[in-house]
Design a protein around this motif. Structure first.
Motif, mmCIF file in Angstrom:
data_model
loop_
_atom_site.group_PDB
_atom_site.id
_atom_site.type_symbol
_atom_site.label_atom_id
_atom_site.label_comp_id
_atom_site.label_asym_id
_atom_site.label_seq_id
_atom_site.Cartn_x
_atom_site.Cartn_y
_atom_site.Cartn_z
ATOM 1 N N THR A 120 17.223 10.411 21.746
ATOM 2 C CA THR A 120 18.111 11.264 20.967
ATOM 3 C C THR A 120 18.270 12.598 21.685
ATOM 4 O O THR A 120 17.304 13.349 21.831
ATOM 5 C CB THR A 120 17.573 11.474 19.551
ATOM 6 O OG1 THR A 120 17.311 10.202 18.951
ATOM 7 C CG2 THR A 120 18.586 12.235 18.706
ATOM 8 N N HIS A 121 19.482 12.880 22.137
ATOM 9 C CA HIS A 121 19.767 14.029 23.006
ATOM 10 C C HIS A 121 20.303 15.219 22.223
ATOM 11 O O HIS A 121 21.122 15.066 21.323
ATOM 12 C CB HIS A 121 20.815 13.634 24.055
ATOM 13 C CG HIS A 121 20.385 12.549 24.984
ATOM 14 N ND1 HIS A 121 20.150 11.248 24.566
ATOM 15 C CD2 HIS A 121 20.154 12.552 26.328
ATOM 16 C CE1 HIS A 121 19.792 10.508 25.604
ATOM 17 N NE2 HIS A 121 19.792 11.281 26.680
ATOM 18 N N ARG A 122 19.848 16.384 22.598
ATOM 19 C CA ARG A 122 20.381 17.633 22.064
ATOM 20 C C ARG A 122 20.131 18.729 23.086
ATOM 21 O O ARG A 122 19.405 18.540 24.059
ATOM 22 C CB ARG A 122 19.731 17.987 20.720
ATOM 23 C CG ARG A 122 18.234 18.254 20.783
ATOM 24 C CD ARG A 122 17.700 18.671 19.417
ATOM 25 N NE ARG A 122 16.284 18.992 19.454
ATOM 26 C CZ ARG A 122 15.309 18.120 19.238
ATOM 27 N NH1 ARG A 122 15.624 16.867 18.963
ATOM 28 N NH2 ARG A 122 14.038 18.485 19.288
ATOM 29 N N GLY A 123 20.718 19.899 22.833
ATOM 30 C CA GLY A 123 20.512 21.040 23.715
ATOM 31 C C GLY A 123 19.470 21.975 23.141
ATOM 32 O O GLY A 123 18.758 21.645 22.185
ATOM 33 N N SER A 124 19.372 23.154 23.721
ATOM 34 C CA SER A 124 18.329 24.096 23.336
ATOM 35 C C SER A 124 18.764 25.024 22.214
ATOM 36 O O SER A 124 17.947 25.767 21.675
ATOM 37 C CB SER A 124 17.904 24.935 24.546
ATOM 38 O OG SER A 124 19.022 25.621 25.095
#
Length: 565
Positions: A120-124
């Motif tokens: 599961t990808h996300r940014g900061s």
């Protein structure tokens, strides 16, 4: 070239629109809301992807086959293998497309419930759903200005009828806009979302799943359609029908679910429907989601946001948390000790297999939220095939009609894995765009070949332009209007504080005073998100969620002055 009509301006519709432009088609996007985005902007955990660039860089051994197996296991008896293969097989490409085309940061990869690998990808920073949706939305809006012959966007436009020819092919729509009924021709992609906020007596929800009808929902009022364990309860508004969604990532980073006796009762990384069932089975409410210091650091931005909204509460020690729960400290300590023993022995009493972080201790800080099951999403209404074509009652695709997103059934089966909501929108948005563009070219007939060279050149210019960061792409947005010199209005913080009612709402953002009274009904996040800061300085919360260009782009008329220094 003739156009394709996209109905719905959430992530599925936007992904379809950009794919159509890449394929050389013209786009008319119709959205019933004054601002696009839909529920996609509320998604907080991230987007799933198997075999992505970010996974490869971090040495995560994931692939589409593993993702397929996890999804099929979650979907259970309602699984559609053909649709799951599309979802999982194109997942890596979907995440890479968002990174490469829109310059998004999706470098952080986590494991949510039901997943055998971190995917599961996300940014900061900021909510992933909002970042993805706004990047596509702003790019499309810019194209509508610079290339109106290729892109047209009409907001507050409600489709009232699908038009068909004598053979039953969909050839356009009737829609209302600015008080008039208009007609548009072309193949149609429906990306209109779900109905989990429809609590009317004749709603699909009440007709097909009456056992869920009385639950609150995380959906916006515009979603007029299972149950999820993730809701944040406001202690001062426990009966509110619309709730705030809690990110599944809060469990994914190691949060524990404790009942009112301070006891665990479930594997926190199980599927969301399983966790919901265990909540009901346990029945010892209020149930709390507890993050220790290590888990809080992993998802610090979310915790800060939720604490600021009063949805989470921070405790500086285990003793303070135990006092809040009405328990003796030794009760909470025993729960932590039993959990630590299971982690170290790799034998959790509730079957948990994946753990993160050091041992839980009382000498730590904790971020805590109340939890209850809610209506988080609906899945279906229209049947589609693996080309996103809508299937009719005769079992055959309806020519000229396509669908993507929550309106399309069969993609996720009986239970949707966390992180697959945004993925379903992007993947099937792109699939529907591909299919509709191909269909359009076939319908054009002999003219298609003559136009192919010109269309390819245009597509390369508009749809397949080199990637650039979202911030850079919108650097030409107009600056927020500054009050004119000499005639500038300025207000004290005390004056702003007097405007704190629903019919008179002012807020302060970055030193500017905004009258947002008329904006309440149009705010994509709902009026409560603004009323929480009525008469106050909302700068920190606003900047956590929005890019600075949002005000000059979407609400320039709300700026009425500055704050006196």
């Amino acid at each position: 070239m003739a156009q394709v009509i996209v109905v719905g301006g959430g992530l599925a519709g936007l992904s379809a629109a950009h794919t159509l432009l890449e394929r050389g088609a013209n786009v008319l996007l119709l959205d019933k809301q004054p601002f696009m985005g839909g529920n996609s902007t509320k998604a907080t955990s991230g987007i799933n992807g198997a075999g992505t660039q970010s996974q490869q860089e971090q040495g995560i051994p994931d692939n589409a086959k593993l993702f397929f197996e996890d999804t099929k296991r979650s979907a259970r008896e309602l699984a559609r293998d053909d649709l799951i293969r599309v979802l999982t097989g194109r997942s890596g490409d979907a995440v890479n497309w968002l990174q490469d085309k829109f310059g998004l940061d999706l470098s952080q990869v986590a494991r949510l419930g039901g997943h055998s690998q971190p995917r599961t990808h996300r940014g900061s920073a900021q909510f992933p759903g909002m970042v993805m949706t706004y990047a596509q939305m702003e790019r499309l809006e810019d194209l509508a200005v610079s290339n109106p012959e290729r892109v047209s966007i009409k907001k507050k436009a409600r489709v009232v009828k699908l038009l068909k020819d004598e053979q039953g092919s969909v050839i356009g729509v009737n829609y209302t806009h600015s008080g008039k009924t208009e007609t548009a021709y072309g193949p149609v992609i429906l990306a209109t979302g779900g109905y989990a906020a429809d609590f009317t007596e004749n709603s699909l929800l009440k007709k097909y799943r009456p056992e869920y009808y009385n639950l609150p929902t995380t959906n916006g009022d515009h979603c007029t359609g299972p149950s999820s364990p993730h809701w944040f309860g406001r202690p001062n508004d426990p009966e509110a029908k619309v709730k705030f969604l809690a990110a599944e990532a809060l469990r994914g980073v190691g949060g524990l679910l404790l009942d009112n006796q301070g006891q665990r009762f479930v594997d926190e990384l199980q599927h969301r429907d399983y966790v919901t069932g265990k909540m009901w089975e346990n029945g010892k409410f209020p149930i709390r989601l507890v993050l220790n210091g290590d888990a809080s650091k992993q998802i610090e931005w979310h915790c800060k946001h939720y604490v600021g909204r009063g949805l989470m509460k921070r405790f500086e020690s285990g003793e303070a948390l135990a006092k809040e729960m009405g328990l003796k400290p030794e009760v909470l300590k025993k729960t932590f000790d039993v959990y630590n023993a299971g982690v170290n022995a790799k034998k959790d009493p509730f079957g948990k297999k994946f753990f993160s972080g050091p041992d839980w201790t009382m000498n730590d800080y904790f971020n805590v939220a109340l939890m209850t099951p809610v209506l988080h999403y609906t899945m279906g209404g229209l049947e589609i095939d693996d080309e996103a074509r809508v299937v009719g009652k005769d079992g055959k695709p309806i020519p000229g009609l396509f669908a993507a997103g929550e309106v399309a059934g069969g993609v996720h089966g009986a239970n949707r894995l966390g992180g697959s909501s945004l993925l379903g929108c992007v993947v099937f948005g792109r699939v529907s765009g591909d299919s509709a563009a191909s269909y359009l070219l076939q319908r054009i007939g002999p003219l298609a070949e003559k136009a192919a060279g010109r269309l390819g050149a245009v597509a390369g210019h508009l749809g397949a332009e080199p990637s650039k960061p979202a911030a850079a792409a919108s650097s030409q947005a107009p600056a927020a209007p500054a009050p004119a010199a000499g005639g500038a209005k300025s207000f004290t913080a005390e004056e702003v504080a007097n405007h704190n009612k629903k019919d008179d709402v002012w807020v302060i953002i970055d030193g500017q005073v905004l009258d947002v009274t008329s904006f309440l009904a149009d705010h994509p996040g709902g009026e409560k998100a603004i009323l929480l800061y009525a008469g106050r300085d909302a700068t920190e919360e606003f900047n956590m969620l929005h890019d600075p260009k949002v005000i000059p782009r979407y609400a320039p008329d709300c700026v009425i002055g500055t704050v006196k220094k």
